[in-house]
Design a protein around this motif. Structure first.
Motif, PDB file in Angstrom:
ATOM      1  N   ARG A  22      15.841 -23.399   8.804  1.00  0.00           N
ATOM      2  CA  ARG A  22      16.075 -24.419   9.784  1.00  0.00           C
ATOM      3  C   ARG A  22      17.518 -23.865  10.102  1.00  0.00           C
ATOM      4  N   GLN A  23      18.134 -23.290   9.566  1.00  0.00           N
ATOM      5  CA  GLN A  23      19.597 -22.586   9.802  1.00  0.00           C
ATOM      6  C   GLN A  23      19.424 -21.370  11.242  1.00  0.00           C
ATOM      7  N   ALA A  24      18.095 -20.825  11.114  1.00  0.00           N
ATOM      8  CA  ALA A  24      17.962 -19.713  12.041  1.00  0.00           C
ATOM      9  C   ALA A  24      18.631 -20.128  13.455  1.00  0.00           C
ATOM     10  N   GLN A  25      19.227 -19.090  13.993  1.00  0.00           N
ATOM     11  CA  GLN A  25      19.686 -19.118  15.433  1.00  0.00           C
ATOM     12  C   GLN A  25      18.993 -18.294  16.141  1.00  0.00           C
ATOM     13  N   ARG A  26      18.560 -17.211  15.819  1.00  0.00           N
ATOM     14  CA  ARG A  26      17.979 -16.340  16.845  1.00  0.00           C
ATOM     15  C   ARG A  26      16.623 -15.850  16.545  1.00  0.00           C
ATOM     16  N   GLU A  27      16.279 -15.389  15.125  1.00  0.00           N
ATOM     17  CA  GLU A  27      15.117 -14.897  14.784  1.00  0.00           C
ATOM     18  C   GLU A  27      14.681 -15.367  13.415  1.00  0.00           C
ATOM     19  N   LEU A  28      13.184 -15.326  13.084  1.00  0.00           N
ATOM     20  CA  LEU A  28      12.796 -15.761  11.665  1.00  0.00           C
ATOM     21  C   LEU A  28      11.530 -15.055  11.743  1.00  0.00           C
ATOM     22  N   VAL A  29      11.258 -14.572  10.588  1.00  0.00           N
ATOM     23  CA  VAL A  29       9.897 -13.619  10.290  1.00  0.00           C
ATOM     24  C   VAL A  29       9.669 -14.297   8.683  1.00  0.00           C
ATOM     25  N   ILE A  30       8.423 -14.510   8.908  1.00  0.00           N
ATOM     26  CA  ILE A  30       7.895 -15.250   7.708  1.00  0.00           C
ATOM     27  C   ILE A  30       6.508 -14.211   7.251  1.00  0.00           C
ATOM     28  N   VAL A  31       6.496 -13.913   5.885  1.00  0.00           N
ATOM     29  CA  VAL A  31       5.304 -13.203   5.590  1.00  0.00           C
ATOM     30  C   VAL A  31       4.866 -13.826   4.286  1.00  0.00           C
ATOM     31  N   SER A  32       3.455 -14.131   4.568  1.00  0.00           N
ATOM     32  CA  SER A  32       2.769 -14.910   3.339  1.00  0.00           C
ATOM     33  C   SER A  32       1.487 -14.607   3.385  1.00  0.00           C
ATOM     34  N   PRO A  33       0.627 -14.204   2.076  1.00  0.00           N
ATOM     35  CA  PRO A  33      -0.705 -14.021   2.151  1.00  0.00           C
ATOM     36  C   PRO A  33      -1.324 -15.313   2.355  1.00  0.00           C
ATOM     37  N   TYR A  34      -0.968 -16.364   1.741  1.00  0.00           N
ATOM     38  CA  TYR A  34      -1.533 -17.638   1.962  1.00  0.00           C
ATOM     39  C   TYR A  34      -0.684 -18.676   2.620  1.00  0.00           C
ATOM     40  N   LEU A  35      -0.680 -18.681   4.195  1.00  0.00           N
ATOM     41  CA  LEU A  35      -0.085 -19.522   4.868  1.00  0.00           C
ATOM     42  C   LEU A  35      -1.032 -20.895   5.245  1.00  0.00           C
ATOM     43  N   ILE A  36      -0.256 -22.002   5.086  1.00  0.00           N
ATOM     44  CA  ILE A  36      -0.690 -22.986   5.607  1.00  0.00           C
ATOM     45  C   ILE A  36       0.182 -23.926   5.975  1.00  0.00           C
ATOM     46  N   PRO A  37       0.801 -23.910   7.253  1.00  0.00           N
ATOM     47  CA  PRO A  37       2.102 -24.543   7.621  1.00  0.00           C
ATOM     48  C   PRO A  37       2.073 -26.041   7.700  1.00  0.00           C
ATOM     49  N   GLY A  38       0.708 -26.685   7.756  1.00  0.00           N
ATOM     50  CA  GLY A  38       0.618 -27.971   7.880  1.00  0.00           C
ATOM     51  C   GLY A  38       1.312 -28.574   9.289  1.00  0.00           C
ATOM     52  N   PRO A  39       1.217 -29.795   9.565  1.00  0.00           N
ATOM     53  CA  PRO A  39       1.739 -30.414  10.869  1.00  0.00           C
ATOM     54  C   PRO A  39       3.335 -30.423  10.788  1.00  0.00           C
ATOM     55  N   VAL A  40       3.641 -30.725   9.566  1.00  0.00           N
ATOM     56  CA  VAL A  40       5.351 -30.584   9.508  1.00  0.00           C
ATOM     57  C   VAL A  40       5.806 -29.361   9.614  1.00  0.00           C
ATOM     58  N   GLY A  41       5.269 -28.307   9.037  1.00  0.00           N
ATOM     59  CA  GLY A  41       5.465 -26.974   9.436  1.00  0.00           C
ATOM     60  C   GLY A  41       5.432 -26.341  10.860  1.00  0.00           C
TER      61      GLY A  41
END
Length: 170
Positions: A22-41
């Motif tokens: 949440r503190q990201a100001q410019r860029e966020l990269v996420i790597v996850s083999p199992y990715l289910i962000p859901g509505p909140v994500g």
């Protein structure tokens, strides 16, 4: 370099990583083999995008995953992520296997299994936590949250190569 070790329930690790994200100001990269962000994500990533944060995610394609049921959960959110402006990459076992074999000096790994987050090319999360409900709610997770621009730049370069040579962009 600041290092915080996170070894606790999946929910507690997720909260600490979510706070960093949440503190990201410019860029966020996420790597996850199992990715289910859901509505909140999805909503949280959308809020980052509205603030002008570039968001990139790398996960397994259906062809690369060893958990097709998890991929079905992820697939429900794929269109929403794209609508929010997330740059979404899926790992290709054919292309990615070639890259990993080169990086691992002949290894036979054909799927993505790294779990990482990179915030503003300064803060790095490396750990066992997938970005999915099982890691959040059931698993005991472990991770390192490291503030190191040097490590972040190295990880960014590796991830860009993996995206360019081992994945395809949706």
């Amino acid at each position: 370099m600041d290092i915080a070790m996170l070894a606790t329930s999946g929910a507690q690790v997720r909260l600490l990583v979510a706070q960093a994200i949440r503190q990201a100001q410019r860029e966020l990269v996420i790597v996850s083999p199992y990715l289910i962000p859901g509505p909140v994500g999805v909503a949280g990533l959308g809020a980052l995008r509205q603030r002008g944060v570039q968001v990139t995610m790398l996960t397994n394609s259906l062809a690369a995953t060893d958990e097709p049921t998890v991929h079905l959960g992820y697939r429900k959110y794929r269109a929403a992520l794209l609508r929010e402006g997330v740059a979404l990459y899926e790992w290709s076992p054919a292309r990615g296997g070639r890259v990993l074999r080169e990086l691992l000096a002949g290894g036979t790994v054909l799927r993505l299994h790294a779990k990482a987050a990179l915030v503003d090319r300064e803060l790095v999360f490396l750990g066992s936590m997938n970005f999915d409900p099982r890691s959040r709610d059931l698993n005991t997770e472990f991770g390192l949250l490291i503030r190191s621009p040097e490590l972040a730049e190295e990880l960014q370069a590796l991830l860009q190569r993996l995206q360019r040579e081992g994945a395809y962009r949706l």
